[in-house]
Design a protein around this motif. Sequence first.
Motif, PDB file in Angstrom:
ATOM      1  N   ASN A 261      27.485  -3.196 -23.128  1.00 18.46           N
ATOM      2  CA  ASN A 261      26.804  -3.847 -21.591  1.00 18.46           C
ATOM      3  C   ASN A 261      27.710  -4.865 -21.220  1.00 18.46           C
ATOM      4  N   LEU A 262      28.831  -4.612 -21.121  1.00 14.61           N
ATOM      5  CA  LEU A 262      29.872  -5.497 -20.700  1.00 14.61           C
ATOM      6  C   LEU A 262      31.616  -5.289 -20.834  1.00 14.61           C
ATOM      7  N   MET A 263      31.524  -5.618 -19.699  1.00 15.91           N
ATOM      8  CA  MET A 263      33.075  -4.423 -19.000  1.00 15.91           C
ATOM      9  C   MET A 263      34.327  -5.422 -19.814  1.00 15.91           C
TER      10      MET A 263
ATOM     11  N   VAL B 104      29.640  -8.558 -16.330  1.00 10.38           N
ATOM     12  CA  VAL B 104      28.104  -7.920 -16.665  1.00 10.38           C
ATOM     13  C   VAL B 104      27.334  -7.022 -16.656  1.00 10.38           C
ATOM     14  N   LEU B 105      27.069  -5.549 -17.415  1.00 15.86           N
ATOM     15  CA  LEU B 105      26.140  -4.797 -17.050  1.00 15.86           C
ATOM     16  C   LEU B 105      24.564  -4.840 -17.188  1.00 15.86           C
ATOM     17  N   ASP B 106      23.576  -3.836 -16.596  1.00 14.10           N
ATOM     18  CA  ASP B 106      22.991  -3.020 -17.277  1.00 14.10           C
ATOM     19  C   ASP B 106      21.887  -4.356 -17.130  1.00 14.10           C
ATOM     20  N   TRP B 107      20.962  -4.636 -16.136  1.00 14.35           N
ATOM     21  CA  TRP B 107      20.444  -6.029 -15.978  1.00 14.35           C
ATOM     22  C   TRP B 107      18.699  -5.833 -15.914  1.00 14.35           C
ATOM     23  N   GLU B 108      18.534  -4.152 -16.079  1.00 16.17           N
ATOM     24  CA  GLU B 108      17.209  -3.924 -16.173  1.00 16.17           C
ATOM     25  C   GLU B 108      16.035  -4.872 -17.244  1.00 16.17           C
ATOM     26  N   LEU B 109      16.416  -5.675 -17.560  1.00 20.14           N
ATOM     27  CA  LEU B 109      15.211  -6.151 -19.550  1.00 20.14           C
ATOM     28  C   LEU B 109      15.819  -7.586 -18.725  1.00 20.14           C
TER      29      LEU B 109
ATOM     30  N   CYS C 191      32.580  -0.184  -8.262  1.00 20.06           N
ATOM     31  CA  CYS C 191      33.074   0.408 -10.149  1.00 20.06           C
ATOM     32  C   CYS C 191      34.407  -1.085 -10.607  1.00 20.06           C
ATOM     33  N   LEU C 192      33.880  -1.235 -11.145  1.00 15.36           N
ATOM     34  CA  LEU C 192      34.466  -2.525 -12.563  1.00 15.36           C
ATOM     35  C   LEU C 192      35.366  -2.681 -12.826  1.00 15.36           C
ATOM     36  N   PRO C 193      36.757  -2.639 -13.224  1.00 10.75           N
ATOM     37  CA  PRO C 193      37.665  -2.114 -13.834  1.00 10.75           C
ATOM     38  C   PRO C 193      37.391  -2.391 -15.520  1.00 10.75           C
ATOM     39  N   GLY C 194      38.501  -1.820 -16.400  1.00  7.76           N
ATOM     40  CA  GLY C 194      38.352  -1.510 -17.393  1.00  7.76           C
ATOM     41  C   GLY C 194      37.101  -0.743 -17.982  1.00  7.76           C
ATOM     42  N   THR C 195      36.745  -1.263 -19.179  1.00  9.26           N
ATOM     43  CA  THR C 195      36.008  -0.532 -19.888  1.00  9.26           C
ATOM     44  C   THR C 195      34.821  -1.424 -20.614  1.00  9.26           C
ATOM     45  N   ALA C 196      33.449  -0.135 -20.935  1.00  6.98           N
ATOM     46  CA  ALA C 196      32.746  -1.625 -21.925  1.00  6.98           C
ATOM     47  C   ALA C 196      32.635  -0.310 -23.512  1.00  6.98           C
ATOM     48  N   ASP C 197      34.030   0.437 -23.590  1.00  3.07           N
ATOM     49  CA  ASP C 197      33.756   0.625 -25.009  1.00  3.07           C
ATOM     50  C   ASP C 197      34.133  -0.132 -25.798  1.00  3.07           C
ATOM     51  N   PRO C 198      32.488  -0.555 -26.633  1.00  4.45           N
ATOM     52  CA  PRO C 198      32.443  -1.245 -27.977  1.00  4.45           C
ATOM     53  C   PRO C 198      34.159  -1.633 -28.668  1.00  4.45           C
ATOM     54  N   GLU C 199      34.433  -0.242 -29.117  1.00  2.00           N
ATOM     55  CA  GLU C 199      35.933  -0.645 -30.177  1.00  2.00           C
ATOM     56  C   GLU C 199      37.266  -1.132 -29.324  1.00  2.00           C
ATOM     57  N   ILE C 200      36.954  -1.177 -28.178  1.00  2.00           N
ATOM     58  CA  ILE C 200      38.171  -1.666 -27.149  1.00  2.00           C
ATOM     59  C   ILE C 200      37.400  -3.425 -27.242  1.00  2.00           C
ATOM     60  N   ALA C 201      36.211  -3.684 -26.332  1.00  2.00           N
ATOM     61  CA  ALA C 201      35.797  -4.864 -26.348  1.00  2.00           C
ATOM     62  C   ALA C 201      36.214  -5.565 -27.572  1.00  2.00           C
TER      63      ALA C 201
ATOM     64  N   ILE D 267      21.080  -8.691  -9.356  1.00  2.00           N
ATOM     65  CA  ILE D 267      22.799  -8.511  -9.989  1.00  2.00           C
ATOM     66  C   ILE D 267      22.951  -9.091  -8.172  1.00  2.00           C
ATOM     67  N   ARG D 268      22.808  -8.739  -7.097  1.00  2.00           N
ATOM     68  CA  ARG D 268      23.177  -9.816  -5.845  1.00  2.00           C
ATOM     69  C   ARG D 268      22.794 -11.301  -6.083  1.00  2.00           C
ATOM     70  N   HIS D 269      21.870 -11.460  -6.764  1.00  2.00           N
ATOM     71  CA  HIS D 269      22.690 -13.156  -6.404  1.00  2.00           C
ATOM     72  C   HIS D 269      23.684 -13.850  -7.711  1.00  2.00           C
ATOM     73  N   ALA D 270      22.687 -13.341  -8.703  1.00  2.00           N
ATOM     74  CA  ALA D 270      24.334 -12.985  -9.596  1.00  2.00           C
ATOM     75  C   ALA D 270      25.497 -13.068  -9.220  1.00  2.00           C
ATOM     76  N   PHE D 271      25.713 -12.217  -8.610  1.00  2.00           N
ATOM     77  CA  PHE D 271      27.599 -12.575  -7.943  1.00  2.00           C
ATOM     78  C   PHE D 271      27.624 -12.940  -7.245  1.00  2.00           C
ATOM     79  N   ALA D 272      26.594 -13.478  -6.069  1.00  2.00           N
ATOM     80  CA  ALA D 272      27.147 -14.358  -5.028  1.00  2.00           C
ATOM     81  C   ALA D 272      26.846 -15.932  -6.226  1.00  2.00           C
ATOM     82  N   GLY D 273      26.485 -16.151  -7.233  1.00  2.00           N
ATOM     83  CA  GLY D 273      26.268 -17.258  -8.219  1.00  2.00           C
ATOM     84  C   GLY D 273      27.403 -17.633  -9.162  1.00  2.00           C
ATOM     85  N   GLY D 274      28.207 -16.744  -8.862  1.00  2.00           N
ATOM     86  CA  GLY D 274      29.550 -16.472  -9.578  1.00  2.00           C
ATOM     87  C   GLY D 274      29.784 -15.676 -11.203  1.00  2.00           C
ATOM     88  N   VAL D 275      28.415 -15.285 -11.382  1.00  2.00           N
ATOM     89  CA  VAL D 275      28.867 -14.730 -12.250  1.00  2.00           C
ATOM     90  C   VAL D 275      29.695 -13.480 -12.402  1.00  2.00           C
ATOM     91  N   THR D 276      30.391 -13.104 -13.143  1.00  2.00           N
ATOM     92  CA  THR D 276      31.485 -11.533 -12.829  1.00  2.00           C
ATOM     93  C   THR D 276      30.429 -10.748 -13.474  1.00  2.00           C
TER      94      THR D 276
END
Length: 444
Positions: A196-198, A207-212, A103-113, A72-81
């Motif tokens: 998994n997306l705010m 972009v959340l949940d990088w465990e996989l 904490c990022l702004p917004g929500t991961a609620d699928p209905e809103i997305a 996640i640190r690598h992605a953040f430094a590489g310009g990934v949201t």
Amino acid sequence: MEAQLESVMVRAGVPGPVGALQRLSGGANMESWLFACGPDSPAAPRFVLRRAPSAEWIAARPLNMAGEAALIRHAFAGGVTSPEVVAELASEDGLGIGFVMRCLPGTADPEIALASGQDLAIDLAQAMARIHALDAAAVPFLPRLEPAEGVEGLARQFAEAGGDRPIIALGLAWLRAHLPPAASPVVVHGDFRIGNLMVDQGRLSGVLDWELAHLGDGHEDLAYGCMAVWRFGRLDRRGFGLTDIETMANAYQAAGGEPFDPARFRFWLVYRTVWWALGCLSMGQSWRAGTDRSLERVVVARRCAEQELDLLLLLEGDAPRAEQDRALPPAPVPPVTGQGEPSAAEILTAVSEWLAATVKDRLTGRERWELAVARNALGIVQREMAGRPPVADRALADDLLSARATLSTPGLLADLRRRALSTLAADMPKYPALSSARTLWEHL
């Protein structure tokens, strides 16, 4: 827990106090805790603690939490949201295994997305392209997924789960017969999907949940987000529930992603559907083994039936036209109820109704969500007692794996369709694809 978090945040250079701690409802695997840290005011910065449910659980994962935080640190430094990791837990913190993010702004609620439309679709395509453009050499700890090895890994997992679900066996046989050519490995998120997306005001905020995450074929991320289960009822919009696949693919290419290959896309769509079907079954084993005794585990295990239905919808077009047009065998006849003393199934229904009427309004947050899971569990048991058909058929599964039976076998597709409808109606009757599949198949 607040005092322990305060020590962690001091180490991160963010002195407390810590307050407003609450567990978030999402996350099929990891725990997420939201909290504020800073001056005691409504404007105190908010953070999220992400941690494993147990040391035993995380030990079985290809990517540990230290690796996830580093990625996640690598992605953040590489310009990934993506979130900013501010601290990693140490054993002396007494909080388990995990890390803390802003904490990022917004929500991961699928209905809103899903109400966001084309702008969000373009954002997601661009985010995927940025992830796939990350320097893979900087994250050498990521596991690598090769199609052939992955399929055989799924086959082993299927055998360990009993090897007796015919539709999964059909999917495995198809995958073995349709392995794609080797692709240049890129960083693959592995769980890139709605939920998994705010989203903040209709745009991607993280972009959340990088465990996989792993190294592999970028088409895998694109296909995974297009699975029916992650479109949350938007069956008419196959591109992440937001648009069509062509629009997503074109936006991905325009952002620097590789050219879209329909054959590779279909392979990974089938692959991840089989993968998630087996993943659901593994949830039950995780509960049995004691690595995670949450109620959610046993309920998610019954979602395997959703993926079996989706898998059949993906593959049925390969059957001869005569088999596609064959009428279904009769549905199982449910037992007669409504006479004499209440049955055990009816008692379970009464308990569920009482919980909804008496307990629901007293709960908030995670507890209210867990009550919904509990009521879902009661419904599964109630419907099984009322007549869930058998799901195991080892002989047929073996025939499908060995290609002694195929979609050209007379009557096989119709039989599998009926099995899928009956099982899903008992396990997850509200799954959106069930209604459309029933309309499609039962009117032949």
